[in-house]
Design a protein around this motif. Sequence first.
Motif, PDB file in Angstrom:
ATOM      1  N   PHE A 409       0.829  -1.211   0.000  1.00 26.53           N
ATOM      2  CA  PHE A 409       0.000   0.000   0.000  1.00 26.53           C
ATOM      3  C   PHE A 409       0.859   1.256   0.000  1.00 26.53           C
ATOM      4  O   PHE A 409       0.406   2.339   0.297  1.00 26.53           O
ATOM      5  CB  PHE A 409      -0.944   0.001   1.207  1.00 26.53           C
ATOM      6  CG  PHE A 409      -1.837  -1.202   1.243  1.00 26.53           C
ATOM      7  CD1 PHE A 409      -2.997  -1.235   0.478  1.00 26.53           C
ATOM      8  CD2 PHE A 409      -1.507  -2.312   2.015  1.00 26.53           C
ATOM      9  CE1 PHE A 409      -3.811  -2.366   0.484  1.00 26.53           C
ATOM     10  CE2 PHE A 409      -2.314  -3.440   2.034  1.00 26.53           C
ATOM     11  CZ  PHE A 409      -3.467  -3.465   1.264  1.00 26.53           C
ATOM     12  N   PHE A 421       0.762   3.902   2.898  1.00 27.24           N
ATOM     13  CA  PHE A 421       1.300   3.431   4.180  1.00 27.24           C
ATOM     14  C   PHE A 421       2.051   2.116   4.023  1.00 27.24           C
ATOM     15  O   PHE A 421       1.783   1.337   3.107  1.00 27.24           O
ATOM     16  CB  PHE A 421       0.194   3.268   5.229  1.00 27.24           C
ATOM     17  CG  PHE A 421      -0.983   2.423   4.782  1.00 27.24           C
ATOM     18  CD1 PHE A 421      -0.976   1.040   4.946  1.00 27.24           C
ATOM     19  CD2 PHE A 421      -2.100   3.019   4.202  1.00 27.24           C
ATOM     20  CE1 PHE A 421      -2.058   0.272   4.545  1.00 27.24           C
ATOM     21  CE2 PHE A 421      -3.185   2.251   3.778  1.00 27.24           C
ATOM     22  CZ  PHE A 421      -3.167   0.876   3.958  1.00 27.24           C
ATOM     23  N   VAL A 423       3.201  -1.356   6.449  1.00 28.20           N
ATOM     24  CA  VAL A 423       2.617  -2.065   7.585  1.00 28.20           C
ATOM     25  C   VAL A 423       3.701  -2.876   8.289  1.00 28.20           C
ATOM     26  O   VAL A 423       4.467  -3.583   7.625  1.00 28.20           O
ATOM     27  CB  VAL A 423       1.496  -3.033   7.132  1.00 28.20           C
ATOM     28  CG1 VAL A 423       0.728  -3.558   8.338  1.00 28.20           C
ATOM     29  CG2 VAL A 423       0.561  -2.378   6.125  1.00 28.20           C
ATOM     30  N   PHE A 471       0.391   0.505  11.262  1.00 32.60           N
ATOM     31  CA  PHE A 471       0.313   1.093   9.916  1.00 32.60           C
ATOM     32  C   PHE A 471       1.047   2.426   9.938  1.00 32.60           C
ATOM     33  O   PHE A 471       0.659   3.325  10.675  1.00 32.60           O
ATOM     34  CB  PHE A 471      -1.146   1.305   9.514  1.00 32.60           C
ATOM     35  CG  PHE A 471      -1.896   0.009   9.387  1.00 32.60           C
ATOM     36  CD1 PHE A 471      -1.952  -0.659   8.172  1.00 32.60           C
ATOM     37  CD2 PHE A 471      -2.529  -0.565  10.489  1.00 32.60           C
ATOM     38  CE1 PHE A 471      -2.630  -1.858   8.051  1.00 32.60           C
ATOM     39  CE2 PHE A 471      -3.205  -1.769  10.379  1.00 32.60           C
ATOM     40  CZ  PHE A 471      -3.254  -2.418   9.154  1.00 32.60           C
ATOM     41  N   VAL A 473       1.809   5.666   8.207  1.00 28.87           N
ATOM     42  CA  VAL A 473       1.136   6.421   7.156  1.00 28.87           C
ATOM     43  C   VAL A 473       1.950   7.669   6.816  1.00 28.87           C
ATOM     44  O   VAL A 473       2.419   8.380   7.714  1.00 28.87           O
ATOM     45  CB  VAL A 473      -0.289   6.810   7.630  1.00 28.87           C
ATOM     46  CG1 VAL A 473      -1.054   7.509   6.516  1.00 28.87           C
ATOM     47  CG2 VAL A 473      -1.052   5.581   8.115  1.00 28.87           C
ATOM     48  N   TYR A 514      -8.235   4.096   5.721  1.00 27.20           N
ATOM     49  CA  TYR A 514      -8.119   2.965   4.797  1.00 27.20           C
ATOM     50  C   TYR A 514      -7.240   1.862   5.402  1.00 27.20           C
ATOM     51  O   TYR A 514      -7.519   0.669   5.245  1.00 27.20           O
ATOM     52  CB  TYR A 514      -7.556   3.426   3.447  1.00 27.20           C
ATOM     53  CG  TYR A 514      -7.634   2.333   2.408  1.00 27.20           C
ATOM     54  CD1 TYR A 514      -8.841   2.040   1.782  1.00 27.20           C
ATOM     55  CD2 TYR A 514      -6.507   1.573   2.088  1.00 27.20           C
ATOM     56  CE1 TYR A 514      -8.926   1.010   0.854  1.00 27.20           C
ATOM     57  CE2 TYR A 514      -6.589   0.544   1.158  1.00 27.20           C
ATOM     58  CZ  TYR A 514      -7.798   0.272   0.540  1.00 27.20           C
ATOM     59  OH  TYR A 514      -7.881  -0.750  -0.366  1.00 27.20           O
ATOM     60  N   SER A 515      -6.222   2.267   6.135  1.00 24.72           N
ATOM     61  CA  SER A 515      -5.357   1.253   6.747  1.00 24.72           C
ATOM     62  C   SER A 515      -6.161   0.428   7.759  1.00 24.72           C
ATOM     63  O   SER A 515      -6.003  -0.783   7.852  1.00 24.72           O
ATOM     64  CB  SER A 515      -4.127   1.904   7.403  1.00 24.72           C
ATOM     65  OG  SER A 515      -4.446   2.539   8.614  1.00 24.72           O
ATOM     66  N   ARG A 516      -7.053   1.096   8.454  1.00 22.87           N
ATOM     67  CA  ARG A 516      -7.920   0.383   9.407  1.00 22.87           C
ATOM     68  C   ARG A 516      -8.817  -0.621   8.667  1.00 22.87           C
ATOM     69  O   ARG A 516      -9.017  -1.741   9.121  1.00 22.87           O
ATOM     70  CB  ARG A 516      -8.753   1.406  10.189  1.00 22.87           C
ATOM     71  CG  ARG A 516      -9.795   0.804  11.108  1.00 22.87           C
ATOM     72  CD  ARG A 516      -9.173   0.004  12.240  1.00 22.87           C
ATOM     73  NE  ARG A 516     -10.172  -0.546  13.148  1.00 22.87           N
ATOM     74  CZ  ARG A 516     -10.159  -1.800  13.601  1.00 22.87           C
ATOM     75  NH1 ARG A 516      -9.189  -2.632  13.241  1.00 22.87           N
ATOM     76  NH2 ARG A 516     -11.080  -2.232  14.419  1.00 22.87           N
ATOM     77  N   THR A 518      -8.070  -2.175   5.910  1.00 22.99           N
ATOM     78  CA  THR A 518      -7.295  -3.366   5.526  1.00 22.99           C
ATOM     79  C   THR A 518      -7.088  -4.267   6.741  1.00 22.99           C
ATOM     80  O   THR A 518      -7.099  -5.485   6.614  1.00 22.99           O
ATOM     81  CB  THR A 518      -5.916  -3.005   4.916  1.00 22.99           C
ATOM     82  OG1 THR A 518      -5.104  -2.361   5.900  1.00 22.99           O
ATOM     83  CG2 THR A 518      -6.048  -2.108   3.700  1.00 22.99           C
ATOM     84  N   SER A 519      -6.926  -3.667   7.933  1.00 23.13           N
ATOM     85  CA  SER A 519      -6.693  -4.507   9.122  1.00 23.13           C
ATOM     86  C   SER A 519      -7.881  -5.420   9.373  1.00 23.13           C
ATOM     87  O   SER A 519      -7.730  -6.566   9.787  1.00 23.13           O
ATOM     88  CB  SER A 519      -6.411  -3.637  10.360  1.00 23.13           C
ATOM     89  OG  SER A 519      -7.608  -3.061  10.867  1.00 23.13           O
ATOM     90  N   THR A 597       7.006   6.421   2.650  1.00 22.65           N
ATOM     91  CA  THR A 597       6.586   5.448   3.655  1.00 22.65           C
ATOM     92  C   THR A 597       7.792   4.654   4.147  1.00 22.65           C
ATOM     93  O   THR A 597       7.697   3.460   4.426  1.00 22.65           O
ATOM     94  CB  THR A 597       5.537   4.499   3.062  1.00 22.65           C
ATOM     95  OG1 THR A 597       6.009   4.094   1.772  1.00 22.65           O
ATOM     96  CG2 THR A 597       4.193   5.188   2.917  1.00 22.65           C
TER      97      THR A 597
END
Lengths: 641, 171
Positions: A409, A421, A423, A471, A473, A514-516, A518-519, A597
Amino acid sequence: MSEANSTMKQVTPDSAVQNSANGKYDAVIIGSGISGAITAKELTAKGLNVLMLEAAPAKDMSYKGFKSYLSNYYENASKDNNSPYPNNPNARMPRSTDVSKLKPGVADAKGYLVQNGPLALDSTYTRVTGGTTMHWEAKILRMLPDDFSIKTKYGVGLDWPINYDDLMPFYQMAEREIGVSADVEEQGFYGIKYEPGYVYPMHGLPPSYLDKIVAKGIDGAEFVLNGETHTVKVRPFPQGRNGIPNERYNNGQGFTPVGALSTYQVEQGGRCQGNNNCVPICPVQAKYDARKTLVAAAKTGRLDFLPQAVASKVVVNEHDNNIQHIEFKHYASTSSTEHTVHQVHGKIFVLATNAIENARLMLASKLPSSSGLVGKNLMDHTYLLAWGLLPEAAGTMRGTKCTSGIADFRHGEGRKSQAPFGVDIHNDGWGWATGSPFSDVESLVDAENKFGRALRQSVVNRISNQLLFAFMVEQTADESNCVTVDEAYLDALGNQRPVIHYQLSDYSKAGIAYSRHTSKVFFQRLGAKDFSSYSPLDYGHFQYEGEDYYFRGGNHFSGTHIMGTCAANSVVDENQKSWDHNNLYLVGSGSMPSIGTSNTTLTLAALCYKTSKHIIETLSQYSVGVVSDSDYKIAKGASHE
Amino acid sequence: MDNQTYLVQQFTELSGALTDFNAFALNGTGLVQCYYDTLTRLVGHAIVEELLSTFVSLYESASNHEQFNEALRKHILGDEKFGPVARNIIKLWYTGTWYQMAHFWRDAYGMSEEDMTFFVNSASYAEGLLWQAIDANPSGAKGPGYGSWSAPPNIHFDNGWQFKPFTHTSK
Ligand SMILES: Cc1cc2nc3c(=O)[nH]c(=O)nc-3n(C[C@H](O)[C@H](O)[C@H](O)COP(=O)(O)OP(=O)(O)OC[C@H]3O[C@@H](n4cnc5c(N)ncnc54)[C@H](O)[C@@H]3O)c2cc1C
Ligand code: SF4
């Protein structure tokens, strides 16, 4: 100073002042972190004489000093990032435990950083000899080529005046100095390229068992963003810690890792032992820290090191706007504010005190630069944490903090509308989010009333099954995020403290949200129970599109003296030389116009190699005694023994 | 066996019952005496001795582990005076940390001024049982060796504490 290491030549303030008045110093470097240490090592290797001022004491250069950090750490019940380091009111440092929720419109001055808000930033740095690498995590990533031109490509943030190709040779030098363990075959993604035949100094560290479990569950997961499909693959991180040397390194000459520093060689600085304690301190010194570079610089005999000397003012010559001298305050003891004030001169001056302190020093000297950008564009990576329990024991709490993560990502057209971000898969479980594993034991015993076999079994299920994604970011340049100074906030020596003004843009928030997302998909695929929660009472709390989140600071302060193409749009040029002051360099992540990132240190180290090369070329025009290239290589090679 | 040795032995057994690590495992940490001393210094000899004798009588009157656990929960963990002490013993063993006692307990039973949250010493941190339970090394100490993190953890209960029905000849 009585415990000083025999390999570090320390000078007294009087002799530094005397030498500098006599014109001894080609360069005066402020700060002994990795930025200052690399610059010092390069210049001294070329025959230049360097004076280095360091705000902190230097007794940690000895093995005994290092051991005392360790026992401080073991006995300190609050294990925050800076817990091994004693308080020093004369050169204070931020501590994450000082941060609490801000009241709107009220500055919070209880920590060293004055938090002016609207959001509180809990990032830290360490003012000790060797700087912040004493407690960094040592993930050591190159930036993606796209990261250097995000304005042109994605219409956000700022472009660099140079690109990936320009930095490539310097990335190599930085990877040698830090001693990076990684495998090229696993790192060449999303545009990252290497010179043909390049290998890292050491082989990559093995992934953790936890990484393998996570990879089994989420490899191949697909996400569509702006019409592009991102396919997830768990990959290992390059590490600044000792692994197994790669015999193919340097055209088959191999690599000799640098171990523990001490007057007596202890049997410890070998390979990473998996202590899972790299932040805040590596007990066996397998992890790189800047003292390794500093000692190499000192071995040339051309580095005069002056600890307990806090630079307090940069003074400019009125007629040519060059730096005339730097004023510093020298204290005899950390238990007293008594100090003397001195001035030092040199041909050139290098500020290497980190992004916050460089800006602080310039602003306290009333030097905001002609662009007015000193202190502006403060950036950091923002972290969102998401944590859950796996259905099986994953061996969490073993290995280094983090061995693998997800890079899928970090790139792509999605960057036009939301922050990209990286991860991290955290081998230390929920520690960052909840204080695990101690907090787990506390709640199992005190709240869940477990004892005996039921307790022991629950400890396993609660801790060994933990999974935490962090994550990281990107944050882009924004002039309203900044560091300033204020006469109202002084430290014990009367130096102005940094005041932080910080908020998150919608671009950042969209990336975090958005990272949340994906989690949640990852937890579903893994059959993990999601425990993440973001309380409105948390100091990092914010809402985005009706949902609660919080963020944590990434400890990657940058942007406060950005580089650019001219004096109007930046503070320094591509060599980190001040546009306004011909003999002044501001080095470190403060020069970065964007941070992508990637954790910032490899890039700032590469920049310091570029700067050193430039300084050496510049000074050789003034016929300073610069040694020939072949001597230079010998000096560099020798320092790796 | 002198009284002191006897008390330390009972402390070890009580610790075993509370933590599920047997005397062999507890002695292996080298901290039994140190924790006993810490406990008596902080909560006082009288309460410790009372706690241990309660433990012994519960042990002697139970005929199996289940019964014993039930009694332990009711008369020690669920006891107003002993409960907080017992929970502190568990946390001490698992984490190496002495946790400050709750306010009401301090008021009721008069606590020492030294009663604060602290690591007992640098060994206590490294010897915390939680690390053994999950087959991990304490973060910051006892590095298990390069690459060891790549293998699955070896989690077992071989050194768990066993209840042995009391017989008068066993002592
Ligand atoms: C917890 C944590 C984890 C991190 N993990 C990573 C990671 O995994 N990967 C990564 O790439 N980066 C990481 N970082 C960031 C990394 O540590 C920094 O980027 C790096 O150390 C910066 O180096 P520097 O030399 O520019 O500054 P510093 O290391 O901060 O050094 C500045 C030096 O200047 C001295 N100084 C300050 N003010 C004065 C003064 N007025 N006069 C004289 N001397 C002064 C200080 O004492 C210090 O020695 C992490 C940081 C933290 C806090
Ligand atoms: S895991 Fe341990 S041995 Fe390895 S670098 Fe980190 S602290 Fe050092």
